[in-house]
Enzyme design. Structure first.
Site, PDB file in Angstrom:
ATOM      1  N   ARG A  84       0.782  -1.308  -0.155  1.00 57.77           N
ATOM      2  CA  ARG A  84       0.077   0.045   0.009  1.00 57.77           C
ATOM      3  C   ARG A  84       0.834   1.289   0.014  1.00 57.77           C
ATOM      4  O   ARG A  84       2.058   1.103   0.067  1.00 57.77           O
ATOM      5  CB  ARG A  84      -0.838   0.050   1.086  1.00 57.77           C
ATOM      6  CG  ARG A  84      -0.609  -0.930   2.517  1.00 57.77           C
ATOM      7  CD  ARG A  84       0.431  -0.150   3.091  1.00 57.77           C
ATOM      8  NE  ARG A  84       0.297   1.185   3.370  1.00 57.77           N
ATOM      9  CZ  ARG A  84       1.284   2.204   3.779  1.00 57.77           C
ATOM     10  NH1 ARG A  84       2.427   1.750   3.670  1.00 57.77           N
ATOM     11  NH2 ARG A  84       0.937   3.399   3.884  1.00 57.77           N
ATOM     12  N   GLY A  85       0.263   2.338  -0.021  1.00 62.33           N
ATOM     13  CA  GLY A  85       1.010   3.583  -0.516  1.00 62.33           C
ATOM     14  C   GLY A  85       0.900   3.888  -1.981  1.00 62.33           C
ATOM     15  O   GLY A  85       1.369   3.046  -2.635  1.00 62.33           O
ATOM     16  N   ALA A  86       0.720   5.089  -2.196  1.00 63.35           N
ATOM     17  CA  ALA A  86       0.236   5.224  -3.764  1.00 63.35           C
ATOM     18  C   ALA A  86       1.547   4.964  -4.494  1.00 63.35           C
ATOM     19  O   ALA A  86       1.408   4.090  -5.788  1.00 63.35           O
ATOM     20  CB  ALA A  86      -0.006   6.604  -3.837  1.00 63.35           C
ATOM     21  N   ASP A 143      -2.527  10.468  -2.262  1.00 66.02           N
ATOM     22  CA  ASP A 143      -2.824   9.664  -3.081  1.00 66.02           C
ATOM     23  C   ASP A 143      -3.380  10.086  -4.488  1.00 66.02           C
ATOM     24  O   ASP A 143      -3.187   9.336  -5.451  1.00 66.02           O
ATOM     25  CB  ASP A 143      -3.750   8.476  -2.291  1.00 66.02           C
ATOM     26  CG  ASP A 143      -3.040   7.543  -1.378  1.00 66.02           C
ATOM     27  OD1 ASP A 143      -2.845   6.441  -1.764  1.00 66.02           O
ATOM     28  OD2 ASP A 143      -3.154   7.958  -0.343  1.00 66.02           O
ATOM     29  N   ASN A 178      -5.734  11.650   0.741  1.00 71.51           N
ATOM     30  CA  ASN A 178      -4.629  11.048   1.694  1.00 71.51           C
ATOM     31  C   ASN A 178      -5.692  10.500   2.583  1.00 71.51           C
ATOM     32  O   ASN A 178      -6.874  10.481   2.700  1.00 71.51           O
ATOM     33  CB  ASN A 178      -3.874  11.951   2.189  1.00 71.51           C
ATOM     34  CG  ASN A 178      -2.552  11.089   2.687  1.00 71.51           C
ATOM     35  OD1 ASN A 178      -1.837  10.320   2.175  1.00 71.51           O
ATOM     36  ND2 ASN A 178      -2.287  11.329   4.243  1.00 71.51           N
ATOM     37  N   LYS A 179      -5.002   9.550   3.353  1.00 71.26           N
ATOM     38  CA  LYS A 179      -5.541   8.645   4.195  1.00 71.26           C
ATOM     39  C   LYS A 179      -6.613   9.325   5.142  1.00 71.26           C
ATOM     40  O   LYS A 179      -6.286  10.306   5.804  1.00 71.26           O
ATOM     41  CB  LYS A 179      -4.575   7.856   5.110  1.00 71.26           C
ATOM     42  CG  LYS A 179      -5.186   6.747   6.040  1.00 71.26           C
ATOM     43  CD  LYS A 179      -5.825   5.743   5.380  1.00 71.26           C
ATOM     44  CE  LYS A 179      -5.032   5.172   4.235  1.00 71.26           C
ATOM     45  NZ  LYS A 179      -5.809   4.253   3.448  1.00 71.26           N
ATOM     46  N   ARG A 238      -7.680  -0.767  -6.341  1.00 70.32           N
ATOM     47  CA  ARG A 238      -7.911   0.568  -5.309  1.00 70.32           C
ATOM     48  C   ARG A 238      -8.061   1.747  -6.273  1.00 70.32           C
ATOM     49  O   ARG A 238      -7.022   2.248  -6.769  1.00 70.32           O
ATOM     50  CB  ARG A 238      -6.895   0.497  -4.366  1.00 70.32           C
ATOM     51  CG  ARG A 238      -6.751  -0.581  -3.416  1.00 70.32           C
ATOM     52  CD  ARG A 238      -5.813  -0.239  -2.220  1.00 70.32           C
ATOM     53  NE  ARG A 238      -6.446   0.504  -1.055  1.00 70.32           N
ATOM     54  CZ  ARG A 238      -6.037   1.142  -0.437  1.00 70.32           C
ATOM     55  NH1 ARG A 238      -4.455   1.161  -0.030  1.00 70.32           N
ATOM     56  NH2 ARG A 238      -6.597   2.020   0.489  1.00 70.32           N
ATOM     57  N   GLN A 280      -2.014   2.227   9.910  1.00 69.12           N
ATOM     58  CA  GLN A 280      -0.545   2.232   9.241  1.00 69.12           C
ATOM     59  C   GLN A 280       0.293   3.222  10.281  1.00 69.12           C
ATOM     60  O   GLN A 280       1.584   2.737   9.700  1.00 69.12           O
ATOM     61  CB  GLN A 280      -0.925   2.773   7.792  1.00 69.12           C
ATOM     62  CG  GLN A 280      -1.678   1.974   6.943  1.00 69.12           C
ATOM     63  CD  GLN A 280      -3.140   2.462   6.954  1.00 69.12           C
ATOM     64  OE1 GLN A 280      -3.821   2.995   7.876  1.00 69.12           O
ATOM     65  NE2 GLN A 280      -3.944   2.306   5.743  1.00 69.12           N
TER      66      GLN A 280
END
Length: 349
Positions: A49-51, A239, A249-250, A92, A198
């Site tokens: 995960r993470g863009a 993201d 973002n998150k 995603r 996270q």
């Protein structure tokens, strides 16, 4: 351990291994990707995960998925690559790097007229290039970001935008790692980042591995540590960023930005240019991924922490309005408001 030793994706001509981040910090386990289904699940279930890392995983995964293709017709191969890319793109939808990387892989084949084996080689080389470029991009973002920070600062971060989310260094954590090399003595406060944690499981883990002074806090403690005077800057990843500077973002990032504005603390968003979507006019146009509500009350507990049948709302991201973002740090330089102009100029460099 140095940041160089934390590798979220191991990739070669015959193999792709993903560090299963859902098992961290308790277990460091790599899982092998054998085909598109494995790659889809790894991205969807946030094993990777993470863009930027999602983009790298998609590129490497597309190649791995086509590795055992036995046909010899190039047109048929291109069609299979396209169908596989469409499938992976659904894993995603919010992270623009996913579709960006897949489109780039397909474009590499657009004008190619050789053999299927040669086409496979092109896919491998392009996936490798995407990975190497991300590492270099993160390093440059770190250098630009470090120019905005001073030794001894207290820094708040949300979610994980470190080396686990990229090829190396991270986006918003990159200046922290570079500062560590220069003995800047940063004091980092990591939001736990509910519901997938996270910040607690990943950011705290990798910063501790690298010897960084890091303190874990619950998300709802951010206001208090700011009020205490312990935070001099906020650094977060992104993201997807719209053309006007709104950044997805998150979930919880926008709340941190609002708090930072209230306490007069600069809020820096680190955004690779591959994450800037100039075709997306404003934040309202960004599709927000909704996830299973069990992540909120069941995922990390031996027993459910909410009554059976409870209704849930579990968006994975929120959008921070451009007005709350002090500066946008990219690998091509730092953008300041008005972002409609500065982001366009950055992208044209």
């Amino acid at each position: 351990m140095k940041v160089e030793e934390i590798v979220p994706i191991r990739f070669s001509e015959r193999q792709m291994l993903v560090l299963d981040q859902t098992r961290l910090p308790g277990e460091e386990k790599y899982i092998e990707m054998f085909g598109k289904e494995d790659v889809f699940v790894a991205i969807k279930k946030m094993k990777v995960r993470g863009a930027p890392a999602i983009g790298i995983a998609a590129a490497c995964g597309l190649y791995i998925s086509m590795l055992d293709y036995e046909g010899r017709d190039l047109a048929d191969f291109r069609h299979e690559v396209h169908e596989t890319a469409l499938y992976l793109a659904k894993a995603r939808p919010t992270a623009v790097n996913l579709s960006w990387a897949l489109n780039r892989m397909e474009e590499k084949l657009a004008s190619y007229e050789g053999s299927v084996s040669g086409a496979k080689r092109l896919l491998y080389e392009e996936a490798t290039a995407i990975r190497k470029e991300d590492e270099a991009s993160c390093r440059r973002m770190g250098e630009y970001g470090l120019s905005l920070l001073k030794p001894g600062m207290g820094i708040l971060t949300h979610c994980n935008a470190g080396t686990l989310a990229t090829a190396k260094y991270g986006t918003s954590l990159s200046p922290i790692y570079l500062g560590q090399e220069k003995d800047y003595g940063f004091r980092v406060f990591a939001d736990e980042t509910r519901p997938a944690l996270q910040g607690a499981r990943l950011t705290a883990w990798e910063l501790m591995k690298a010897g960084v002074d890091v303190t874990l806090i619950c998300d709802n403690m951010a206001s208090q540590v700011m009020k205490n005077g312990w935070i001099d800057a906020v650094v977060v990843g992104c993201d997807r960023m719209a053309a006007n500077g709104d950044g997805a973002n998150k979930i919880g990032t926008s709340g941190v930005a609002i708090l930072a504005r209230e306490y007069g603390i600069p809020f820096y968003m680190f955004v690779p240019t591959s994450t800037i979507d100039l075709e997306c006019e404003k934040g309202e146009d960004i599709e927000i991924e909704l996830r299973d509500g069990k992540e909120i009350y069941q995922m990390w507990y031996k027993e459910p922490m909410a009554p059976e049948g409870i209704k849930t709302y579990n968006p994975s991201f929120d959008v921070t309005p451009a007005e709350y973002i002090t500066a946008v740090i990219t690998e091509k330089g730092i953008a300041y408001p008005p972002y409609t102009d500065s982001l366009k100029e950055i992208m044209e460099r």
